[in-house]
Design a protein around this motif. Structure first.
Motif, mmCIF file in Angstrom:
data_model
loop_
_atom_site.group_PDB
_atom_site.id
_atom_site.type_symbol
_atom_site.label_atom_id
_atom_site.label_comp_id
_atom_site.label_asym_id
_atom_site.label_seq_id
_atom_site.Cartn_x
_atom_site.Cartn_y
_atom_site.Cartn_z
ATOM 1 N N GLY A 47 0.848 -1.153 -0.152
ATOM 2 C CA GLY A 47 0.034 0.051 0.214
ATOM 3 C C GLY A 47 0.858 1.349 0.113
ATOM 4 N N GLN A 48 1.815 1.443 0.780
ATOM 5 C CA GLN A 48 2.797 2.275 0.870
ATOM 6 C C GLN A 48 3.531 2.409 -0.451
ATOM 7 O OE1 GLN A 48 5.451 1.765 4.208
ATOM 8 N NE2 GLN A 48 3.784 1.061 5.560
ATOM 9 N N ALA A 49 4.046 1.461 -1.268
ATOM 10 C CA ALA A 49 4.687 1.559 -2.604
ATOM 11 C C ALA A 49 3.416 2.110 -3.484
ATOM 12 C CB ALA A 49 5.065 0.203 -2.792
ATOM 13 N N LEU A 50 2.105 1.745 -3.357
ATOM 14 C CA LEU A 50 1.352 2.124 -4.379
ATOM 15 C C LEU A 50 1.039 3.716 -4.311
ATOM 16 C CD1 LEU A 50 -1.305 -0.351 -4.064
ATOM 17 C CD2 LEU A 50 -0.276 0.008 -6.185
ATOM 18 N N VAL A 51 1.261 4.314 -2.882
ATOM 19 C CA VAL A 51 0.888 5.558 -2.756
ATOM 20 C C VAL A 51 2.109 6.369 -3.375
ATOM 21 C CG1 VAL A 51 0.701 7.413 -0.938
ATOM 22 C CG2 VAL A 51 -0.549 5.431 -0.654
ATOM 23 N N ARG A 52 3.135 5.962 -3.217
ATOM 24 C CA ARG A 52 4.354 6.753 -3.958
ATOM 25 C C ARG A 52 4.450 6.577 -5.199
ATOM 26 N NH1 ARG A 52 7.036 3.217 0.278
ATOM 27 N NH2 ARG A 52 7.846 4.605 2.146
ATOM 28 N N ALA A 89 -9.935 0.701 -0.853
ATOM 29 C CA ALA A 89 -10.450 1.629 0.351
ATOM 30 C C ALA A 89 -9.593 1.659 1.318
ATOM 31 C CB ALA A 89 -11.875 0.968 0.507
ATOM 32 N N GLY A 90 -8.459 0.737 1.441
ATOM 33 C CA GLY A 90 -7.776 0.640 2.750
ATOM 34 C C GLY A 90 -6.373 1.321 2.863
ATOM 35 N N LEU A 91 -6.295 2.537 2.189
ATOM 36 C CA LEU A 91 -4.853 2.986 1.926
ATOM 37 C C LEU A 91 -4.699 4.389 2.874
ATOM 38 C CD1 LEU A 91 -4.217 2.918 -1.753
ATOM 39 C CD2 LEU A 91 -3.166 1.412 0.095
ATOM 40 N N PRO A 92 -5.762 4.750 3.755
ATOM 41 C CA PRO A 92 -5.297 5.682 4.702
ATOM 42 C C PRO A 92 -4.290 5.413 5.690
ATOM 43 C CG PRO A 92 -7.725 5.617 4.239
ATOM 44 C CD PRO A 92 -7.111 4.502 3.552
ATOM 45 N N ALA A 93 -4.129 4.147 6.173
ATOM 46 C CA ALA A 93 -3.185 3.910 6.883
ATOM 47 C C ALA A 93 -1.857 3.886 6.300
ATOM 48 C CB ALA A 93 -3.463 2.410 7.648
ATOM 49 N N ALA A 145 -0.790 7.460 6.076
ATOM 50 C CA ALA A 145 -0.187 7.953 7.378
ATOM 51 C C ALA A 145 1.194 7.519 7.738
ATOM 52 C CB ALA A 145 -1.394 7.416 8.265
ATOM 53 N N GLU A 146 1.471 6.385 7.157
ATOM 54 C CA GLU A 146 2.786 5.646 7.473
ATOM 55 C C GLU A 146 3.900 6.514 6.852
ATOM 56 O OE1 GLU A 146 3.905 3.344 9.565
ATOM 57 O OE2 GLU A 146 2.311 3.188 10.587
ATOM 58 N N ILE A 147 3.536 7.106 5.455
ATOM 59 C CA ILE A 147 4.411 7.787 4.911
ATOM 60 C C ILE A 147 4.252 9.097 4.809
ATOM 61 C CG2 ILE A 147 4.939 5.606 3.693
ATOM 62 C CD1 ILE A 147 3.635 7.024 1.122
ATOM 63 N N ARG A 148 3.320 9.812 5.500
ATOM 64 C CA ARG A 148 3.059 11.050 5.660
ATOM 65 C C ARG A 148 4.473 12.033 5.506
ATOM 66 N NH1 ARG A 148 -1.089 14.979 5.123
ATOM 67 N NH2 ARG A 148 -2.599 13.269 4.861
ATOM 68 N N GLU A 149 5.201 11.846 6.454
ATOM 69 C CA GLU A 149 6.397 12.691 6.854
ATOM 70 C C GLU A 149 7.062 12.735 5.617
ATOM 71 O OE1 GLU A 149 9.429 9.832 9.240
ATOM 72 O OE2 GLU A 149 8.190 10.877 10.192
ATOM 73 N N GLU A 150 7.252 11.824 4.489
ATOM 74 C CA GLU A 150 8.196 11.747 3.330
ATOM 75 C C GLU A 150 7.377 12.862 2.336
ATOM 76 O OE1 GLU A 150 8.459 7.925 1.677
ATOM 77 O OE2 GLU A 150 8.506 6.845 3.392
ATOM 78 N N LEU A 151 6.080 13.244 2.421
ATOM 79 C CA LEU A 151 5.373 13.857 1.581
ATOM 80 C C LEU A 151 5.319 15.069 1.803
ATOM 81 C CD1 LEU A 151 2.395 11.143 1.088
ATOM 82 C CD2 LEU A 151 4.583 11.313 0.067
ATOM 83 N N VAL A 152 5.020 15.962 0.868
ATOM 84 C CA VAL A 152 4.424 17.493 1.102
ATOM 85 C C VAL A 152 3.130 17.690 0.697
ATOM 86 C CG1 VAL A 152 6.978 18.367 0.372
ATOM 87 C CG2 VAL A 152 5.356 17.975 -1.573
ATOM 88 N N LEU A 157 -3.886 18.219 -1.095
ATOM 89 C CA LEU A 157 -2.984 17.414 -2.161
ATOM 90 C C LEU A 157 -1.754 17.011 -1.599
ATOM 91 C CD1 LEU A 157 -3.760 19.687 -5.140
ATOM 92 C CD2 LEU A 157 -5.248 17.794 -4.359
ATOM 93 N N LEU A 158 -1.425 15.688 -1.675
ATOM 94 C CA LEU A 158 -0.256 15.067 -1.301
ATOM 95 C C LEU A 158 0.750 14.835 -2.571
ATOM 96 C CD1 LEU A 158 -1.701 12.345 1.018
ATOM 97 C CD2 LEU A 158 -0.813 14.787 1.478
ATOM 98 N N ASP A 159 1.973 14.987 -2.299
ATOM 99 C CA ASP A 159 3.001 14.863 -3.482
ATOM 100 C C ASP A 159 4.473 14.450 -2.853
ATOM 101 O OD1 ASP A 159 3.776 14.698 -5.899
ATOM 102 O OD2 ASP A 159 3.612 16.831 -6.477
ATOM 103 N N LEU A 160 5.181 13.870 -3.741
ATOM 104 C CA LEU A 160 6.465 13.886 -3.490
ATOM 105 C C LEU A 160 7.219 15.022 -3.332
ATOM 106 C CD1 LEU A 160 7.075 10.577 -5.850
ATOM 107 C CD2 LEU A 160 6.452 10.468 -3.271
ATOM 108 N N PRO A 161 8.204 15.329 -2.552
ATOM 109 C CA PRO A 161 8.724 16.281 -2.400
ATOM 110 C C PRO A 161 9.663 16.885 -3.782
ATOM 111 C CG PRO A 161 9.963 14.887 -1.057
ATOM 112 C CD PRO A 161 8.730 14.446 -1.510
ATOM 113 N N ASP A 162 10.155 15.886 -4.479
ATOM 114 C CA ASP A 162 11.056 16.019 -5.677
ATOM 115 C C ASP A 162 10.314 16.181 -6.963
ATOM 116 O OD1 ASP A 162 13.178 17.138 -3.894
ATOM 117 O OD2 ASP A 162 13.851 15.064 -3.659
#
Length: 366
Positions: free
Chosen positions: A205-210, A231-235, A238-245, A255-260
């Motif tokens: 799930g984390q890989a899919l978000v990225r 449906a189950g990707l909020p967790a 949340a796990e990788i939120r500190e990696e995101l902007v 809106l979430l995004d990868l910083p670079d």
């Protein structure tokens, strides 16, 4: 929090989708970067890659299919996608529950009292010999044991949800017609599907978000869900939120995004691009306003091929007797009509191996 306007989001989408500048990356890498390509219409990914890659050779994609490095299978949103073999084995188990629920959403009553686990075991046992089968052939073997569901319902539950399969060539090869025949993914690829993480973690799930943000961002959580159907990707978010902007759109959504990741200047010129039917550059969002007007939203789910002008859906296109026929959705300037015609001639040449450069652009509506 920075607000990103519609035009800024448009240019970011074009850049991530390889539609702002054609990329020089290998075909396999492009399919992976795009997180797969929607492919229920077998020939459409070829146009999608032609619009995205410099010097795209359709034979390369056909070779990747026959070489089993890309796969046609049901995955995101329970639709047929063209994915890399690596992504298929990594992502399939994470989609299992969603695939079942989507089939049940259509046929729930027909499966009342049916043990889906037992049905899955039986379906895999039939397919274990590695022989490609149509959905109807598989259903005929199992219908006597499970007579209640209609053949279509039983087939969709087996092929689109319970039994991980690949659609075998010649289906999906360049200019080749072939019916859908299915074989177990594990047999076709020679390796098993990655199992879910045993500790309840969700690395997939984390890989899919990225990966989604790299190809579609900046985007809201609702966009992520609309793309994959999970449906189950909020967790996982949340796990990788500190990696995101984070940003806001003009509606106030986060809106979430990868910083670079690339976020081009909104005034960056956008070339004309011809998109195939059901292209994920449009379907990969809940809010598609960054690329298509609400008045034309229905085109994206009706299978219409569309033309991007200045980054937005501005026309539809078909091929008639070797001629690329373009129908504008609104008024086009003379410069835009010329640019559409020029790109249409290149598309006609691609689709005909250089035998035709014919394009016809209809008069713009008044």
């Amino acid at each position: 929090m920075t607000v990103l306007g519609t035009r800024a989001l448009n240019r970011a989408t074009l850049a991530r989708q390889l539609l702002l500048d054609r990329a020089g990356m290998p075909v396999l890498d492009a399919v992976g970067h795009l997180c797969g390509m929607q492919a229920q219409e077998p020939q459409e990914p070829f146009t999608g890659l032609w619009s995205r890659l410099r010097g795209f050779d359709p034979a390369v994609l056909s070779d990747l299919l026959t070489g089993r490095r890309v796969v046609r299978t049901h995955l995101m949103r329970r639709t047929v996608h063209l994915l890399t073999a690596d992504d298929t084995v990594a992502w399939r188990a994470r989609h299992d529950t969603m695939l079942r629920q989507r089939v049940l959403g259509t046929y729930r009553r027909e499966f009342e009292g049916v043990d889906l686990g037992e049905l899955a075991v039986a379906g895999r046992a039939v397919m274990a010999d590695g022989e490609p089968r149509t959905m109807a052939e598989l259903v005929r073997v199992l219908a006597e044991r499970w007579p209640a569901p209609a053949p279509r319902a039983l087939g969709e539950m087996l092929i689109a949800a319970l039994v991980p399969v690949a659609q075998t060539p010649p289906r999906g090869l360049w200019r080749t017609k072939g019916g859908v025949r299915n074989v177990l993914l594990s047999s076709w690829l020679g390796r098993t599907i990655d199992p879910p993480a045993p500790d309840g973690a969700d690395p997939v799930g984390q890989a899919l978000v990225r990966r989604y943000l790299a190809a579609f961002g900046p985007a809201a959580s609702a966009d992520l869900r609309a793309w994959c159907g999970l449906a189950g990707l909020p967790a996982a978010v949340a796990e990788i939120r500190e990696e995101l902007v984070s940003f806001r759109d003009e509606r106030g959504r986060e809106l979430l995004d990868l910083p670079d990741a690339p976020r081009p200047d909104p005034d960056t010129p956008a070339p004309v691009r011809f998109l195939p039917a059901f292209d994920n550059a449009i379907l990969g969002y809940h809010d598609r306003g960054r690329i298509i007007d609400d008045a034309h939203r229905g085109l994206s789910v009706a299978g219409e091929r569309v033309v991007l002008v200045d980054g937005r859906v501005s026309a539809t296109w078909t091929v008639e007797a070797g001629t690329v026929a373009v129908t504008p959705l609104g008024r086009l300037s003379r410069a835009d009509r010329d640019a559409v015609a020029e790109e249409g001639r290149e598309l006609a040449s691609f689709l005909s191996d250089g035998q035709s450069h014919r394009v016809r652009v209809a008069e713009t509506p008044r």
